[in-house]
Design an enzyme around this catalytic site. Structure first.
Site, PDB file in Angstrom:
ATOM      1  N   PRO A  11      18.147 -11.134 -47.582  1.00  0.00           N
ATOM      2  CG  PRO A  11      16.464 -12.297 -46.435  1.00  0.00           C
ATOM      3  CD  PRO A  11      17.828 -12.459 -47.027  1.00  0.00           C
ATOM      4  CG  MET A  12      19.525  -6.900 -45.555  1.00  0.00           C
ATOM      5  SD  MET A  12      21.141  -6.181 -45.792  1.00  0.00           S
ATOM      6  CE  MET A  12      21.407  -6.505 -47.525  1.00  0.00           C
ATOM      7  CD  GLN A  66      12.750 -13.054 -45.293  1.00  0.00           C
ATOM      8  OE1 GLN A  66      12.519 -11.875 -45.042  1.00  0.00           O
ATOM      9  NE2 GLN A  66      13.708 -13.733 -44.703  1.00  0.00           N
ATOM     10  CB  CYS A  96      12.371 -10.538 -38.397  1.00  0.00           C
ATOM     11  SG  CYS A  96      12.363  -8.750 -38.192  1.00  0.00           S
ATOM     12  CE  LYS A 135      18.546 -14.143 -43.380  1.00  0.00           C
ATOM     13  NZ  LYS A 135      18.169 -13.129 -42.385  1.00  0.00           N
ATOM     14  CG  HIS A 165      22.119 -13.684 -38.611  1.00  0.00           C
ATOM     15  ND1 HIS A 165      21.435 -12.555 -38.218  1.00  0.00           N
ATOM     16  CD2 HIS A 165      23.425 -13.403 -38.414  1.00  0.00           C
ATOM     17  CE1 HIS A 165      22.288 -11.644 -37.799  1.00  0.00           C
ATOM     18  NE2 HIS A 165      23.500 -12.128 -37.907  1.00  0.00           N
ATOM     19  N   GLY A 220      24.675  -9.701 -46.188  1.00  0.00           N
ATOM     20  CA  GLY A 220      23.771  -8.580 -45.971  1.00  0.00           C
ATOM     21  C   GLY A 220      24.495  -7.250 -46.042  1.00  0.00           C
TER      22      GLY A 220
END
Ligand code: FMN
Length: 321
Positions: A11-12, A66, A96, A135, A165, A220
């Site tokens: 997801p971006m 998301q 995030c 995430k 991540h 990503g």
């Protein structure tokens, strides 16, 4: 033995809109898609059927919505509203690092608020039968014990898949992702673990699988610059298509799917990464970044590349410009 790699588009925000997901899906190879992060406060109070961020592009499947937020009730309400749109799963953003997100106690701030994070998952599981993903990112200072404990807590509450991540908030994109953390988590957790971070080539994809044993990967930045990377991972050879045609398709689908007021922003964001495929990309981008007409931008880039014979670079730059 041939290694089978499950790879999805990470997801971006600003990038993984319908237009881009459709292009990636048409090229082929990606096995999982995510929306941009959807603000739970907005989704829970407005009609998501009318929101272009919440819509699919028909072939970008399986598609995970998301969600970002911090209030378990609000996130549950957002999921309920999104459910009829037919998403295949829901992913809670607990990674995030942006200040604007973390100051509300959302995103990576949830790593420091275990009780709330677990409650979010418990409520989410109650309102949907679809899988719930989370995430995450590394804990501050790359402390592994709290990351394991947090992941175990998510697993115990019924989370179906965790993506990690392995960079801490304080790392930004400066330090390399610590893939070894994925290996340690894999040893402790039984649900699927997806690894993410610094996968820019087929070799990187193979290496992260081999070194960590993850069940899948999300890509990503590597996929913004090379939307054909998934194809190459599956076919194990260079993609034979034309990057300029990819750009044309992205423009076409942005015009088709996105509201007019975001056309320019979406295109320029995409170009700021995609043009890195060519030498002199900074020059190309600096010329077009003030322009509004997508066709003028496209024509200029095509002509410059043809006229000057700009070559594709072997290793594009993935750091912030
Ligand atoms: C421009 C940009 C936007 C991003 N937006 C999100 C997002 O909305 N939700 C999320 O979970 N991660 C987001 N990320 C993080 C990526 O999903 C991914 O974890 C990170 O980029 C590391 O993967 P990479 O090295 O393959 O880029 C974003 C990253 C970038 C570069």
């Amino acid at each position: 033995m041939k290694m089978v790699i499950v790879a999805g588009l990470a997801p971006m925000a600003g990038f993984t809109h319908r237009a881009f997901r459709r292009v990636v899906s048409e090229i082929g190879g990606a096995q999982l898609f995510f929306t941009e992060m959807l603000n739970s406060r907005i989704v829970s109070t407005q009609n998501p059927e009318k929101d272009h961020y919440c819509k699919d592009a028909r072939i970008d499947r399986p598609l995970v919505a998301q969600i970002v937020g911090g209030d378990p009730e609000v996130i549950a309400a957002a999921i309920k509203r999104l459910e009829p749109l037919g998403f295949d799963a829901f992913d809670i953003n607990m990674g995030c690092p942006q200040r604007a997100i973390m100051r509300h106690g959302w995103g990576a701030a949830l790593l420091n608020d275990k009780k709330r994070a677990f409650l979010i998952v418990e409520k989410a599981k109650k309102v949907t039968k679809r899988p719930i993903f989370v995430k995450l990112r590394s804990f501050p200072g790359h402390r592994i014990e709290p990351l394991i404990e947090f992941s175990k807590g998510l697993e115990a509450r019924g989370v179906d898949l965790i993506t990690i991540h392995p960079r801490a908030v304080e790392d930004g994109f400066k330090r390399k992702a610590k893939w070894e953390e994925l290996k340690w988590i894999k040893k402790e957790i039984n649900i699927p673990i997806f690894g993410n971070g610094d996968i820019f080539s087929v070799e990187d994809a193979e290496e992260i699988f081999r070194k960590t044993g993850v069940n899948g990967i999300l890509i990503g930045r590597g996929a913004i610059v090379r939307p054909w990377l998934f194809w190459e991972i599956v076919h194990k050879r260079p993609w034979p298509g034309s990057p300029l045609e990819v750009l044309e398709k992205v423009v076409h689908y942005i015009l088709h799917y996105s509201p007019k007021e975001v056309h320019r922003r979406q295109l320029l964001l995409f170009l700021s990464w995609f043009l890195r495929n060519w030498e002199h990309h900074l020059y190309l981008f600096s010329k077009v970044k003030g322009w509004h007409d997508p066709f003028k931008i496209l024509t200029f880039i095509r002509e410059e590349i043809d006229k000057k014979g700009l070559r594709l670079v072997k290793r594009p730059i993935y750091s912030k410009l």
